[in-house]
Design a protein around this motif. Structure first.
Motif, short mmCIF file in Angstrom:
data_model
loop_
_atom_site.label_atom_id
_atom_site.label_comp_id
_atom_site.label_asym_id
_atom_site.label_seq_id
_atom_site.Cartn_x
_atom_site.Cartn_y
_atom_site.Cartn_z
N ARG A 190 0.84 -1.19 0.00
CA ARG A 190 0.00 0.00 0.00
C ARG A 190 0.88 1.24 0.00
O ARG A 190 1.91 1.28 0.67
N ILE A 191 0.43 2.25 -0.74
CA ILE A 191 1.21 3.48 -0.85
C ILE A 191 0.27 4.68 -0.71
O ILE A 191 -0.92 4.59 -1.02
N PRO A 192 0.79 5.82 -0.24
CA PRO A 192 -0.03 7.03 -0.23
C PRO A 192 -0.13 7.59 -1.64
O PRO A 192 0.84 7.59 -2.40
N TRP A 193 -1.30 8.08 -2.00
CA TRP A 193 -1.51 8.61 -3.35
C TRP A 193 -2.59 9.67 -3.29
O TRP A 193 -3.63 9.49 -2.63
N ARG A 194 -2.33 10.78 -3.98
CA ARG A 194 -3.30 11.88 -4.02
C ARG A 194 -3.82 12.02 -5.45
O ARG A 194 -3.03 12.31 -6.37
N PRO A 195 -5.12 11.86 -5.65
CA PRO A 195 -5.68 12.04 -7.00
C PRO A 195 -5.43 13.46 -7.49
O PRO A 195 -5.42 14.41 -6.71
N LEU A 196 -5.25 13.58 -8.78
CA LEU A 196 -4.96 14.87 -9.40
C LEU A 196 -6.10 15.85 -9.12
O LEU A 196 -7.27 15.54 -9.33
N GLY A 197 -5.73 17.03 -8.62
CA GLY A 197 -6.72 18.06 -8.36
C GLY A 197 -7.47 17.92 -7.05
O GLY A 197 -8.43 18.67 -6.80
N ARG A 198 -7.06 16.99 -6.21
CA ARG A 198 -7.74 16.79 -4.92
C ARG A 198 -6.77 16.95 -3.76
O ARG A 198 -5.56 16.74 -3.90
N ARG A 199 -7.31 17.33 -2.61
CA ARG A 199 -6.46 17.54 -1.44
C ARG A 199 -6.27 16.28 -0.62
O ARG A 199 -5.22 16.09 -0.03
N GLU A 200 -7.32 15.43 -0.59
CA GLU A 200 -7.24 14.26 0.26
C GLU A 200 -6.26 13.23 -0.30
O GLU A 200 -6.12 13.07 -1.51
N GLN A 201 -5.56 12.59 0.61
CA GLN A 201 -4.59 11.56 0.23
C GLN A 201 -5.15 10.19 0.59
O GLN A 201 -5.73 10.01 1.67
N LEU A 202 -5.01 9.25 -0.31
CA LEU A 202 -5.51 7.89 -0.10
C LEU A 202 -4.34 6.94 0.09
O LEU A 202 -3.23 7.21 -0.34
N ARG A 203 -4.61 5.83 0.74
CA ARG A 203 -3.64 4.74 0.78
C ARG A 203 -4.22 3.61 -0.06
O ARG A 203 -5.26 3.05 0.26
N VAL A 204 -3.54 3.32 -1.15
CA VAL A 204 -4.06 2.35 -2.11
C VAL A 204 -3.05 1.23 -2.31
O VAL A 204 -1.85 1.39 -2.08
N LEU A 243 -19.55 0.77 -8.30
CA LEU A 243 -19.01 0.01 -7.16
C LEU A 243 -17.49 0.02 -7.18
O LEU A 243 -16.84 0.08 -6.14
N TRP A 244 -16.93 0.03 -8.37
CA TRP A 244 -15.47 -0.05 -8.50
C TRP A 244 -14.81 1.27 -8.09
O TRP A 244 -13.77 1.27 -7.43
N ALA A 245 -15.43 2.41 -8.44
CA ALA A 245 -14.91 3.69 -8.01
C ALA A 245 -15.06 3.85 -6.49
O ALA A 245 -14.19 4.42 -5.82
N ALA A 246 -16.14 3.34 -5.94
CA ALA A 246 -16.38 3.46 -4.51
C ALA A 246 -15.42 2.62 -3.68
O ALA A 246 -15.11 2.97 -2.53
N THR A 247 -14.95 1.53 -4.24
CA THR A 247 -14.13 0.59 -3.47
C THR A 247 -12.69 0.50 -3.95
O THR A 247 -11.85 -0.09 -3.26
N GLY A 248 -12.38 1.07 -5.13
CA GLY A 248 -11.03 0.90 -5.68
C GLY A 248 -10.69 -0.56 -5.89
O GLY A 248 -9.54 -0.96 -5.73
N TYR A 249 -11.67 -1.36 -6.25
CA TYR A 249 -11.50 -2.80 -6.45
C TYR A 249 -10.93 -3.47 -5.20
O TYR A 249 -10.22 -4.46 -5.28
N GLY A 250 -11.29 -2.91 -4.03
CA GLY A 250 -10.86 -3.51 -2.76
C GLY A 250 -9.91 -2.65 -1.97
O GLY A 250 -9.80 -2.80 -0.75
N SER A 251 -9.21 -1.72 -2.62
CA SER A 251 -8.21 -0.89 -1.94
C SER A 251 -8.83 0.04 -0.90
O SER A 251 -8.22 0.36 0.12
N LEU A 252 -10.06 0.53 -1.16
CA LEU A 252 -10.66 1.55 -0.32
C LEU A 252 -11.64 0.98 0.70
O LEU A 252 -12.34 1.75 1.37
#
Length: 274
Positions: A190-204, A243-252
């Motif tokens: 898992r790595i930290p990642w920030r979607p382009l144009g967004r402030r929140e950082q995700l761990r994916v 469903l896939w955007a909501a879950t990141g295929y399991g990452s989220l």
């Protein structure tokens, strides 16, 4: 046939077999070689002399080719065994083939893997709860496959299969498929990642290739879906519509019982069957 190469020799051997005159061809080809010097073992020499010359020709021509073919099969078998060294893991070759397939080929591949998961789950011995989770994932994967409209949905089938196999696996920690492109295969960390144009950082969860891309400040290859008729990264589709955007295929997913399987079971994946 000296210097003719394996293909030429094989062709010549086949023509001799069809003609049925192997002995005559051999005698004619060896007429000027003289008589062989008899060895000390006359009994062995007599036995060799009784063999058909055609058999000796085929042994010299075909034998080496058979050895090469056998060696190739052995190497491929060993590679496949290495590929399946982790119990119930989706082989890397599955994802390699899936990425190269068109949608019809990808659907066929997904169907094969769904069937395989069902067979593995029904044959599994061990924790009944784990087997039940695998069977639930199998049923959810079948539901998505039946209603899948495109590559994004078919990738979801593989993500559900991965969940089912993870339930059967003895590995202490199992990561989901790669967040950026599930058809890259299982993630490595898992790595930290920030979607382009967004402030929140995700761990994916990311595969090795996407991990290197992000660390090198390059855009990783991403799976696309369609939004208003145009292709976009699948995670840019509104979460309420995918469903896939909501879950990141399991990452989220949060864990604690939250899974792609449970989301499909409660009706988060909806498609009109055509």
């Amino acid at each position: 046939m000296k210097g003719a190469g394996p293909a030429g020799r094989i062709a010549r051997a086949i023509s001799i077999i069809k003609a049925g005159n192997g002995d005559e061809v051999y005698k004619k080809a060896t007429a000027g070689l003289g008589s062989p010097t008899p060895g000390p073992d006359k009994a062995a020499g007599a036995g060799a002399a009784q063999r058909s010359p055609l058999i000796r020709i085929l042994s010299l021509v075909v034998g080496p080719l058979l050895l090469v073919a056998a060696a190739g099969l052995l190497l491929r078998r060993r590679a496949r065994l290495r590929d399946l060294s982790t119990p119930f893991a989706l082989p890397r070759s599955v994802f390699a083939a899936a990425r190269e397939a068109d949608e019809a080929g990808l659907r066929e591949r997904a169907d094969e893997e769904v069937v395989r998961l069902g067979e593995e789950a029904r044959a599994a011995q061990g924790d009944p709860t784990a087997v039940t989770r695998a069977l639930d994932a199998y049923a959810a994967a079948g539901t998505v496959l039946d209603r899948a409209r495109g590559t994004a949905d078919l990738a979801g089938v593989f993500a559900l299969i991965a969940e089912g196999r993870a339930a059967l696996s003895t590995a202490p920690v199992t990561l989901p498929l790669c967040f950026f492109h599930p058809l890259h295969g299982p993630a490595v960390r898992r790595i930290p990642w920030r979607p382009l144009g967004r402030r929140e950082q995700l761990r994916v969860a990311a595969c090795e290739a996407c991990l290197r891309a992000v660390r090198g400040r390059r855009a990783p290859e991403v799976l696309t879906d369609r939004l208003e008729g145009r292709p976009v990264p699948y995670f840019e589709v509104p979460a309420g519509d995918s469903l896939w955007a909501a879950t990141g295929y399991g990452s989220l997913l949060s864990g604690d019982g939250d899974s792609l399987t449970s989301r499909v079971q409660r009706g988060d994946f909806t498609r009109t069957v055509k």
